[in-house]
Design a protein around this motif. Structure first.
Motif, PDB file in Angstrom:
ATOM      1  N   ASN A 212       0.833  -1.211   0.000  1.00 56.45           N
ATOM      2  CA  ASN A 212       0.000   0.000   0.000  1.00 56.45           C
ATOM      3  C   ASN A 212       0.865   1.258   0.000  1.00 56.45           C
ATOM      4  OD1 ASN A 212      -2.457  -1.264  -0.080  1.00 56.45           O
ATOM      5  ND2 ASN A 212      -2.860  -1.100   2.121  1.00 56.45           N
ATOM      6  N   GLU A 213       1.918   1.234   0.791  1.00 51.37           N
ATOM      7  CA  GLU A 213       2.807   2.401   0.871  1.00 51.37           C
ATOM      8  C   GLU A 213       3.486   2.677  -0.465  1.00 51.37           C
ATOM      9  OE1 GLU A 213       5.445   1.318   3.997  1.00 51.37           O
ATOM     10  OE2 GLU A 213       3.934   1.545   5.594  1.00 51.37           O
ATOM     11  N   VAL A 214       3.936   1.629  -1.132  1.00 54.80           N
ATOM     12  CA  VAL A 214       4.626   1.796  -2.415  1.00 54.80           C
ATOM     13  C   VAL A 214       3.660   2.289  -3.491  1.00 54.80           C
ATOM     14  CG1 VAL A 214       5.795   0.558  -4.282  1.00 54.80           C
ATOM     15  CG2 VAL A 214       6.423   0.100  -1.917  1.00 54.80           C
ATOM     16  N   ILE A 215       2.463   1.717  -3.532  1.00 56.88           N
ATOM     17  CA  ILE A 215       1.472   2.147  -4.532  1.00 56.88           C
ATOM     18  C   ILE A 215       1.065   3.594  -4.288  1.00 56.88           C
ATOM     19  CG2 ILE A 215      -0.901   1.797  -5.333  1.00 56.88           C
ATOM     20  CD1 ILE A 215      -0.498  -1.198  -4.933  1.00 56.88           C
ATOM     21  N   LYS A 216       0.875   3.953  -3.033  1.00 50.30           N
ATOM     22  CA  LYS A 216       0.509   5.336  -2.695  1.00 50.30           C
ATOM     23  C   LYS A 216       1.619   6.305  -3.095  1.00 50.30           C
ATOM     24  CE  LYS A 216      -1.553   8.780  -0.484  1.00 50.30           C
ATOM     25  NZ  LYS A 216      -2.778   9.444  -0.992  1.00 50.30           N
ATOM     26  N   ALA A 217       2.861   5.967  -2.787  1.00 49.88           N
ATOM     27  CA  ALA A 217       3.995   6.835  -3.113  1.00 49.88           C
ATOM     28  C   ALA A 217       4.185   6.981  -4.621  1.00 49.88           C
ATOM     29  CB  ALA A 217       5.274   6.298  -2.471  1.00 49.88           C
ATOM     30  N   THR A 218       3.864   5.929  -5.352  1.00 51.84           N
ATOM     31  CA  THR A 218       4.102   5.930  -6.798  1.00 51.84           C
ATOM     32  C   THR A 218       2.955   6.544  -7.588  1.00 51.84           C
ATOM     33  OG1 THR A 218       5.407   3.904  -6.571  1.00 51.84           O
ATOM     34  CG2 THR A 218       4.653   4.465  -8.793  1.00 51.84           C
ATOM     35  N   THR A 219       1.735   6.241  -7.199  1.00 56.41           N
ATOM     36  CA  THR A 219       0.571   6.671  -7.987  1.00 56.41           C
ATOM     37  C   THR A 219      -0.298   7.708  -7.292  1.00 56.41           C
ATOM     38  OG1 THR A 219      -0.929   4.974  -7.109  1.00 56.41           O
ATOM     39  CG2 THR A 219       0.493   4.334  -8.963  1.00 56.41           C
ATOM     40  N   GLY A 220      -0.096   7.870  -5.989  1.00 56.90           N
ATOM     41  CA  GLY A 220      -0.951   8.793  -5.240  1.00 56.90           C
ATOM     42  C   GLY A 220      -2.266   8.173  -4.819  1.00 56.90           C
ATOM     43  N   ILE A 221      -2.430   6.880  -5.083  1.00 55.85           N
ATOM     44  CA  ILE A 221      -3.691   6.194  -4.793  1.00 55.85           C
ATOM     45  C   ILE A 221      -3.507   5.216  -3.643  1.00 55.85           C
ATOM     46  CG2 ILE A 221      -5.381   4.548  -5.710  1.00 55.85           C
ATOM     47  CD1 ILE A 221      -4.885   5.813  -8.461  1.00 55.85           C
ATOM     48  N   SER A 222      -4.492   5.199  -2.739  1.00 59.18           N
ATOM     49  CA  SER A 222      -4.483   4.239  -1.636  1.00 59.18           C
ATOM     50  C   SER A 222      -5.451   3.105  -1.971  1.00 59.18           C
ATOM     51  CB  SER A 222      -4.918   4.914  -0.325  1.00 59.18           C
ATOM     52  OG  SER A 222      -4.001   5.919   0.040  1.00 59.18           O
ATOM     53  N   PRO A 223      -4.946   1.909  -2.231  1.00 60.32           N
ATOM     54  CA  PRO A 223      -5.824   0.795  -2.620  1.00 60.32           C
ATOM     55  C   PRO A 223      -6.809   0.423  -1.514  1.00 60.32           C
ATOM     56  CG  PRO A 223      -3.524   0.306  -3.118  1.00 60.32           C
ATOM     57  CD  PRO A 223      -3.523   1.522  -2.250  1.00 60.32           C
ATOM     58  N   VAL A 224      -7.980  -0.026  -1.935  1.00 58.63           N
ATOM     59  CA  VAL A 224      -8.993  -0.485  -0.976  1.00 58.63           C
ATOM     60  C   VAL A 224      -9.336  -1.962  -1.188  1.00 58.63           C
ATOM     61  CG1 VAL A 224     -10.008   1.798  -0.670  1.00 58.63           C
ATOM     62  CG2 VAL A 224     -10.887   0.297  -2.473  1.00 58.63           C
ATOM     63  N   TRP A 225      -8.722  -2.576  -2.212  1.00 63.32           N
ATOM     64  CA  TRP A 225      -8.976  -3.996  -2.494  1.00 63.32           C
ATOM     65  C   TRP A 225      -7.665  -4.779  -2.480  1.00 63.32           C
ATOM     66  CZ3 TRP A 225     -13.839  -4.364  -1.738  1.00 63.32           C
ATOM     67  CH2 TRP A 225     -14.726  -3.393  -2.241  1.00 63.32           C
ATOM     68  N   PHE A 226      -7.740  -5.994  -1.985  1.00 62.70           N
ATOM     69  CA  PHE A 226      -6.563  -6.850  -1.857  1.00 62.70           C
ATOM     70  C   PHE A 226      -6.828  -8.201  -2.512  1.00 62.70           C
ATOM     71  CE2 PHE A 226      -4.497 -10.197   0.822  1.00 62.70           C
ATOM     72  CZ  PHE A 226      -3.196  -9.993   0.355  1.00 62.70           C
ATOM     73  N   ALA A 227      -5.916  -8.635  -3.374  1.00 60.01           N
ATOM     74  CA  ALA A 227      -6.022  -9.946  -4.024  1.00 60.01           C
ATOM     75  C   ALA A 227      -4.860 -10.825  -3.572  1.00 60.01           C
ATOM     76  CB  ALA A 227      -6.008  -9.791  -5.540  1.00 60.01           C
ATOM     77  N   PRO A 228      -5.102 -11.843  -2.768  1.00 56.68           N
ATOM     78  CA  PRO A 228      -4.016 -12.721  -2.300  1.00 56.68           C
ATOM     79  C   PRO A 228      -3.329 -13.414  -3.479  1.00 56.68           C
ATOM     80  CG  PRO A 228      -6.059 -13.120  -1.075  1.00 56.68           C
ATOM     81  CD  PRO A 228      -6.407 -12.269  -2.242  1.00 56.68           C
ATOM     82  N   PRO A 229      -2.019 -13.493  -3.487  1.00 55.54           N
ATOM     83  CA  PRO A 229      -1.303 -14.195  -4.562  1.00 55.54           C
ATOM     84  C   PRO A 229      -1.797 -15.622  -4.736  1.00 55.54           C
ATOM     85  CG  PRO A 229       0.235 -12.981  -3.188  1.00 55.54           C
ATOM     86  CD  PRO A 229      -1.093 -12.920  -2.495  1.00 55.54           C
ATOM     87  N   SER A 230      -2.061 -15.992  -5.994  1.00 54.52           N
ATOM     88  CA  SER A 230      -2.530 -17.342  -6.339  1.00 54.52           C
ATOM     89  C   SER A 230      -3.871 -17.692  -5.695  1.00 54.52           C
ATOM     90  CB  SER A 230      -1.482 -18.401  -5.943  1.00 54.52           C
ATOM     91  OG  SER A 230      -0.234 -18.100  -6.518  1.00 54.52           O
ATOM     92  N   GLY A 231      -4.532 -16.695  -5.113  1.00 54.81           N
ATOM     93  CA  GLY A 231      -5.816 -16.953  -4.462  1.00 54.81           C
ATOM     94  C   GLY A 231      -5.690 -17.763  -3.192  1.00 54.81           C
TER      95      GLY A 231
END
Length: 328
Positions: free
Chosen positions: A207-226
């Motif tokens: 979340n921190e990396v995505i926020k720093a890079t895009t300015g967006i705070s994600p609200v959805w999480f997809a576990p790897p490989s489900g």
């Protein structure tokens, strides 16, 4: 003697209050208002009221399904009697084509459910979502983004944190194109087998990396490989995130031919479908045809957030005569 004087004074004051013209006018007005409320407007109004039940569609609450886990709610419909009456009053007769419908919200919303993964949207909503998990496949992203743009389709891209760190320009390209981004962990571990501390670190760091890079705070999480266990979903919820799975899998990592991929999806697509894909050669080659085929089934394609909205889609409403009812 004193008591008699007091009772006499009270009687005189009460008589004056009841007899004065202002009190009489107030009582008269109140009676008039009550009569206006209780008196039927006319036969047309009563006919609208009597016919309205035919057009009523109950709102459906968000719920936990024993198989599909969390299911979003969906707005209902009812006749707006007053608005419909105003439209018909000029001609003075009931006209089905002049009915005005309004949306009615459910009593239970998705955010009020206990933590649970979400595999699909509401089964009555004619919309699907593409979820595109990105941890590799850079060479196919541009083509996929171009195809999505061509068809005016927005998707939800779940980004691995480590990938975002290495490819900030591509991550920004995705968000600049208007797509939604979610969290796909930082190092793509098997979270079902990870410790609670590791799970939380994977989510928060991404979340921190995505926020720093895009300015967006994600609200959805997809576990790897489900891969997940209940604790993964609970920790994601503590971080204010919903856990997303899927109901239709392209299995594009097996590099199927475009025909196989499209047929695989179209044989299983349904209202509310969440369609899993990755940036692969198979998906890039299939995407144009896949979007066209889905739209031919009168299904809209939009982000996860839009899929989970409770509002009914305008094109699915009777005669499109709809009036939102945000207060209900």
């Amino acid at each position: 003697m004193k008591k008699m004087f007091v009772f006499g004074f009270i009687f005189v004051m009460a008589f004056m209050l009841v007899s004065n013209p202002y009190t009489s006018q107030f009582i008269s007005n109140q009676k008039g208002d009550l009569l206006a409320v209780s008196k039927p407007k006319d036969a047309l109004y009563q006919e609208i009221v009597s016919e309205s039940e035919k057009y009523r569609v109950p709102a459906q609450d968000a719920k936990i399904d024993p198989i599909w886990k969390a299911i979003p709610g969906y707005n209902g419909l009812e006749v707006d009697t007053e608005a419909s009456y105003k439209r018909m009053r000029e001609n003075g007769e009931f006209d089905e084509d002049k009915l005005i419908l309004k949306q009615i919200k459910p009593n239970v919303h998705l955010k009020e459910l206990p933590p649970a993964p979400i595999y699909k949207g509401h089964p009555d909503k004619p919309m699907v979502s593409f979820i595109i998990n990105v941890a590799w496949g850079n060479e196919y992203l541009s083509d996929m983004l171009a195809t999505l743009k061509k068809h005016h389709v927005t998707a939800t891209f779940f980004l691995e944190g480590r990938w975002v760190q290495k490819n900030p320009e591509l991550a920004k390209m995705i968000t600049d194109a208007g797509h939604e981004v979610g969290n796909h962990s930082f190092t793509h571990p098997d979270l079902k087998m990870s410790s609670a501390a590791k799970i939380r670190q994977e989510i928060t760091k991404t979340n921190e990396v995505i926020k720093a890079t895009t300015g967006i705070s994600p609200v959805w999480f997809a576990p790897p490989s489900g891969s997940y266990r209940d604790e993964v979903v609970t920790i994601a919820a503590e971080e204010k995130m919903g856990t997303i799975m899927w109901s239709v899998d392209t299995i594009d990592w097996q590099k199927p031919s475009p025909d196989v991929l499209v047929n695989r999806v179209m044989s299983k697509v349904h209202n509310g479908a969440i369609i899993l894909m990755h940036p692969t050669s198979s998906t890039a080659q299939s995407l144009d045809r896949l979007i066209t085929s889905i739209k031919e089934k009168n299904l809209q394609i939009n982000t996860i957030s839009e899929l989970f909205q409770e509002e009914r889609l305008p094109k699915t409403l009777p005669r499109e005569k709809i009036k939102d009812n945000d207060k209900n």
